[in-house]
Design a protein around this motif. Sequence first.
Motif, PDB file in Angstrom:
ATOM      1  N   LEU A 173      41.126  95.672  15.093  1.00  0.00           N
ATOM      2  CA  LEU A 173      42.628  96.031  15.805  1.00  0.00           C
ATOM      3  C   LEU A 173      43.143  97.407  15.559  1.00  0.00           C
ATOM      4  O   LEU A 173      43.068  97.792  14.158  1.00  0.00           O
ATOM      5  CB  LEU A 173      43.368  94.931  15.368  1.00  0.00           C
ATOM      6  CG  LEU A 173      45.010  95.115  15.787  1.00  0.00           C
ATOM      7  CD1 LEU A 173      44.868  94.458  17.339  1.00  0.00           C
ATOM      8  CD2 LEU A 173      45.862  94.169  15.100  1.00  0.00           C
ATOM      9  N   LYS A 174      43.308  97.982  16.301  1.00  0.00           N
ATOM     10  CA  LYS A 174      43.973  99.376  16.356  1.00  0.00           C
ATOM     11  C   LYS A 174      45.577  99.504  17.188  1.00  0.00           C
ATOM     12  O   LYS A 174      46.304 100.287  16.624  1.00  0.00           O
ATOM     13  CB  LYS A 174      43.175 100.577  17.085  1.00  0.00           C
ATOM     14  CG  LYS A 174      41.878 100.916  16.221  1.00  0.00           C
ATOM     15  CD  LYS A 174      41.263 101.900  16.752  1.00  0.00           C
ATOM     16  CE  LYS A 174      41.040 102.100  18.394  1.00  0.00           C
ATOM     17  NZ  LYS A 174      40.296 103.092  18.686  1.00  0.00           N
ATOM     18  N   HIS A 175      45.800  98.476  18.079  1.00  0.00           N
ATOM     19  CA  HIS A 175      46.879  98.618  18.822  1.00  0.00           C
ATOM     20  C   HIS A 175      47.338  97.031  19.150  1.00  0.00           C
ATOM     21  O   HIS A 175      46.390  96.365  19.402  1.00  0.00           O
ATOM     22  CB  HIS A 175      46.790  99.657  19.914  1.00  0.00           C
ATOM     23  CG  HIS A 175      47.862  99.179  20.906  1.00  0.00           C
ATOM     24  ND1 HIS A 175      48.913  99.701  20.746  1.00  0.00           N
ATOM     25  CD2 HIS A 175      47.818  98.569  22.086  1.00  0.00           C
ATOM     26  CE1 HIS A 175      49.963  99.421  21.896  1.00  0.00           C
ATOM     27  NE2 HIS A 175      49.267  98.712  22.640  1.00  0.00           N
ATOM     28  N   LEU A 176      48.413  96.562  19.112  1.00  0.00           N
ATOM     29  CA  LEU A 176      48.980  95.412  19.472  1.00  0.00           C
ATOM     30  C   LEU A 176      50.059  95.563  20.293  1.00  0.00           C
ATOM     31  O   LEU A 176      50.941  96.209  20.001  1.00  0.00           O
ATOM     32  CB  LEU A 176      49.328  94.503  18.258  1.00  0.00           C
ATOM     33  CG  LEU A 176      49.518  92.849  18.364  1.00  0.00           C
ATOM     34  CD1 LEU A 176      48.032  92.201  18.719  1.00  0.00           C
ATOM     35  CD2 LEU A 176      50.377  92.255  17.385  1.00  0.00           C
ATOM     36  N   PRO A 177      49.816  94.890  21.774  1.00  0.00           N
ATOM     37  CA  PRO A 177      51.039  95.183  22.713  1.00  0.00           C
ATOM     38  C   PRO A 177      52.333  94.415  22.485  1.00  0.00           C
ATOM     39  O   PRO A 177      52.099  93.518  21.399  1.00  0.00           O
ATOM     40  CB  PRO A 177      50.129  94.782  23.971  1.00  0.00           C
ATOM     41  CG  PRO A 177      49.034  94.039  23.330  1.00  0.00           C
ATOM     42  CD  PRO A 177      48.753  94.461  22.175  1.00  0.00           C
ATOM     43  N   SER A 178      53.317  94.847  22.826  1.00  0.00           N
ATOM     44  CA  SER A 178      54.535  94.029  22.840  1.00  0.00           C
ATOM     45  C   SER A 178      54.331  92.806  23.562  1.00  0.00           C
ATOM     46  O   SER A 178      54.030  92.941  25.053  1.00  0.00           O
ATOM     47  CB  SER A 178      55.697  94.816  23.235  1.00  0.00           C
ATOM     48  OG  SER A 178      56.930  94.056  23.265  1.00  0.00           O
ATOM     49  N   PHE A 179      54.499  91.519  23.168  1.00  0.00           N
ATOM     50  CA  PHE A 179      54.236  90.364  24.037  1.00  0.00           C
ATOM     51  C   PHE A 179      55.324  89.870  24.653  1.00  0.00           C
ATOM     52  O   PHE A 179      54.977  89.247  25.906  1.00  0.00           O
ATOM     53  CB  PHE A 179      53.798  89.268  23.067  1.00  0.00           C
ATOM     54  CG  PHE A 179      52.381  89.429  22.473  1.00  0.00           C
ATOM     55  CD1 PHE A 179      51.445  88.461  22.862  1.00  0.00           C
ATOM     56  CD2 PHE A 179      52.097  90.137  21.356  1.00  0.00           C
ATOM     57  CE1 PHE A 179      50.194  88.647  22.496  1.00  0.00           C
ATOM     58  CE2 PHE A 179      50.822  90.420  20.992  1.00  0.00           C
ATOM     59  CZ  PHE A 179      49.872  89.637  21.370  1.00  0.00           C
ATOM     60  N   PRO A 180      56.678  89.833  24.427  1.00  0.00           N
ATOM     61  CA  PRO A 180      57.733  89.134  24.973  1.00  0.00           C
ATOM     62  C   PRO A 180      57.925  89.579  26.510  1.00  0.00           C
ATOM     63  O   PRO A 180      57.889  90.601  27.168  1.00  0.00           O
ATOM     64  CB  PRO A 180      58.970  89.483  24.509  1.00  0.00           C
ATOM     65  CG  PRO A 180      58.624  89.957  22.927  1.00  0.00           C
ATOM     66  CD  PRO A 180      57.186  90.328  23.115  1.00  0.00           C
ATOM     67  N   GLY A 181      57.777  88.415  27.285  1.00  0.00           N
ATOM     68  CA  GLY A 181      57.841  88.408  28.803  1.00  0.00           C
ATOM     69  C   GLY A 181      56.501  88.818  29.637  1.00  0.00           C
ATOM     70  O   GLY A 181      56.560  89.093  30.828  1.00  0.00           O
TER      71      GLY A 181
END
Length: 230
Positions: A36-44
């Motif tokens: 893992l290098k990047h985690l997106p913003s999940f809400p919506g």
Amino acid sequence: MRTLVLWDIDLTLVDYSGIGRRWYTEALTAVVGVPLKHLPSFPGRTERSLAREFLTAHGLEHSDEQVERFFAALTALAEQDRPALPALGRALTGAPEILAELATRENVVQSLVTGNLPVLASYKLEAFDLHHHIDFEIGGYGSLSEHRHELVAAAIAQSSAKHGEFDSVVVVGDTPHDVAAGLHHGTTTVGVATGRFTAEQLVESGAHVTLADLSDTPAVAQALLASGTR
């Protein structure tokens, strides 16, 4: 008056905070074997939107075929965790009661507009016995599109085809994305401030009605059904 209520799931009906990060991390390893290098913003967000961003951020192909492989990995992880889901999350206060209350109304149909894949949606609600009153067949799911308003369109079309035309459609969610998707199709939008966004932010995004939570069943039912008559 016949009303269609379309529920968001995460941080509207249930809270599985943290499970998305773990599933995405493990799915990435399973599909392409990179850390893992990047985690997106999940809400919506929709699962298709998240998967494309996730793969792109790791320098990977984000074709439909690769996205489907990623979905398969997420589904396998959800299947693996299915027995443990009751311990990994919680039903939000009032969610069981309002779903059950609306189910007693002959003129109300309940389904989903959720960024989740269909199977993840089913498992997340099933864990807390919230699935009985939801018509999963007519929901709009995150596998369909990167754009949430297209999920609303799909849910309305499928609901009307199965149950006939509705006098009102109410979209319920905890993020401005939920609100915007409902507004795009002229639905009534109800914001629930049980997630990452405040009541003020939901009002500013255009929600017709904003609730602090779902705890007061009679008041919530009145807000959802009366809002459809605006």
